[in-house]
Design a protein around this motif. Structure first.
Motif, PDB file in Angstrom:
ATOM      1  N   HIS A 142       0.817  -1.228   0.000  1.00  0.00           N
ATOM      2  CA  HIS A 142       0.000   0.000   0.000  1.00  0.00           C
ATOM      3  C   HIS A 142       0.842   1.266   0.000  1.00  0.00           C
ATOM      4  O   HIS A 142       0.342   2.337   0.360  1.00  0.00           O
ATOM      5  CB  HIS A 142      -0.936  -0.008   1.216  1.00  0.00           C
ATOM      6  CG  HIS A 142      -1.865  -1.188   1.250  1.00  0.00           C
ATOM      7  ND1 HIS A 142      -2.979  -1.292   0.448  1.00  0.00           N
ATOM      8  CD2 HIS A 142      -1.811  -2.337   1.984  1.00  0.00           C
ATOM      9  CE1 HIS A 142      -3.598  -2.445   0.699  1.00  0.00           C
ATOM     10  NE2 HIS A 142      -2.900  -3.097   1.614  1.00  0.00           N
ATOM     11  N   GLY A 143       2.090   1.138  -0.422  1.00  0.00           N
ATOM     12  CA  GLY A 143       2.938   2.327  -0.544  1.00  0.00           C
ATOM     13  C   GLY A 143       3.187   3.043   0.771  1.00  0.00           C
ATOM     14  O   GLY A 143       3.407   4.266   0.793  1.00  0.00           O
ATOM     15  N   GLU A 165       1.051   3.526   3.137  1.00  0.00           N
ATOM     16  CA  GLU A 165      -0.161   4.201   3.610  1.00  0.00           C
ATOM     17  C   GLU A 165      -1.157   3.183   4.163  1.00  0.00           C
ATOM     18  O   GLU A 165      -1.254   2.043   3.663  1.00  0.00           O
ATOM     19  CB  GLU A 165      -0.821   4.976   2.473  1.00  0.00           C
ATOM     20  CG  GLU A 165       0.047   6.063   1.869  1.00  0.00           C
ATOM     21  CD  GLU A 165       0.299   7.219   2.834  1.00  0.00           C
ATOM     22  OE1 GLU A 165      -0.562   7.446   3.705  1.00  0.00           O
ATOM     23  OE2 GLU A 165       1.345   7.882   2.713  1.00  0.00           O
TER      24      GLU A 165
END
Length: 326
Positions: A174-175, A177
């Motif tokens: 999710h990068g 995040e």
């Protein structure tokens, strides 16, 4: 003449016997009648004794009469919503009692709160987030160092694996995040529906019901549902309220469970929703004794402290509507 007397006596004898028999018969009939008259008195005495026994068993106080079992669906919905309205007046400041500044801190703190108190987590997380402020930092941490920080929370090895695992998943999937969808959150290590709804409701403003131990206990005491599985409790209670109320409903119920409606000894005599509660009487009903059971561990708003419980009680020993608002 003697024969006549004997004859007369012989005739009177049977007659006398019949008369005696008749008298006996009347007496036999009278006895059940007397018993019938005595029966209500016996039943009353038995009822009084049972009430006395119940009063003794409950610590010298009679239990409140519970409402009928056959409550209609409409009546249940009305009662449940009224309870929530009453709790909203008592706890207008209800909020997550975990300290956090962003969604990452909230999800980590919620995972750590399993099997321990929010107070203990709040004492632990400042050091954790000071050293590992981002998912990237925590994912690359030394497990032994994280374990040492989390030791006060209990189950520190398992919790270390969970928070490091979910941090790694956030970075890789999710990068870095925290996702805002339920289906993504529940796939993270250590994150179930309860944690997911805490995050969705308080970090993303998306309604959700948080079914923790307090919530489960209270909704069953209030007979909102008889379910014991958290997912089924969530569905049953959610059907009683508009979706927009789910997040604050969770806060109201959990606040009440921590402060008044305790697991072992509810403070029934100081409960603002006592007239609406089918379980009234399971705890202390004496107002003065009940006031001593109240627990106010944290301020009404983040960073504030509550005044002593007595400052928020009205003359009748009931929490005032502005509880914690000062």
């Amino acid at each position: 003449m003697v024969v006549r007397r004997d004859s007369a006596v012989g005739e009177q004898g049977p007659a006398g016997a019949k008369k005696t028999a008749k008298t006996t018969k009347v007496g036999a009939a009278a006895k059940p009648a007397a018993a019938k008259k005595a029966a209500p008195a016996k039943r009353a005495a038995s009822t009084e004794k049972a009430a006395s026994d119940e009063k003794t068993a409950s610590g010298g106080r009679a239990r409140a009469k519970k409402p009928p079992e056959a409550e209609s669906r409409t009546a249940l919905v009305r009662r449940a919503r009224r309870i929530n309205r009453e709790l909203a007046e008592v706890y207008p400041y209800a909020h997550p009692e975990l300290d956090f500044e962003n969604s990452f801190q909230l999800i980590v703190a919620t995972v750590l709160s399993a099997q321990t108190t929010d107070l203990r987590v709040n004492q632990t997380t400042p050091a954790l987030f000071a050293k590992y402020p981002t998912p990237e930092d925590l994912a690359a941490a030394n497990p032994e160092e994280v374990e040492e920080i989390l030791r006060p929370c209990g189950f520190f090895r398992a919790k270390t694996r969970s928070v490091m695992g979910l941090s790694k998943a956030l970075v890789e999937e999710h990068g870095g995040e925290v996702p805002g969808r339920l289906e993504d959150l529940v796939k993270l290590p250590g994150v179930g529906r309860k944690t997911a709804f805490v995050v969705l409701g308080n970090a993303f403003g998306r309604p959700g019901i948080t079914v923790d131990t307090h919530f489960q206990r209270l909704v069953r005491r209030w007979r909102w549902t008889a379910e014991t599985d958290p997912d089924r409790i969530e569905a049953a209670v959610g059907a009683l309220f508009p979706k927009s109320e789910w997040t604050m409903l969770s806060h109201h119920v959990i606040f009440h469970g921590r402060r008044i409606c305790h697991a072992r000894k509810p403070a029934c005599g100081a409960c603002p929703i006592a007239p609406l509660c089918p379980a009234y009487g399971e705890g202390e009903t004496d107002p003065e004794k009940a006031k001593k059971l109240l627990k106010y561990e944290k301020g009404g708003f983040p960073g504030q402290r509550l005044k002593p419980p007595q400052a928020y009680l009205d003359a009748g020993g009931i929490p005032a509507p502005a509880l914690g608002a000062g």
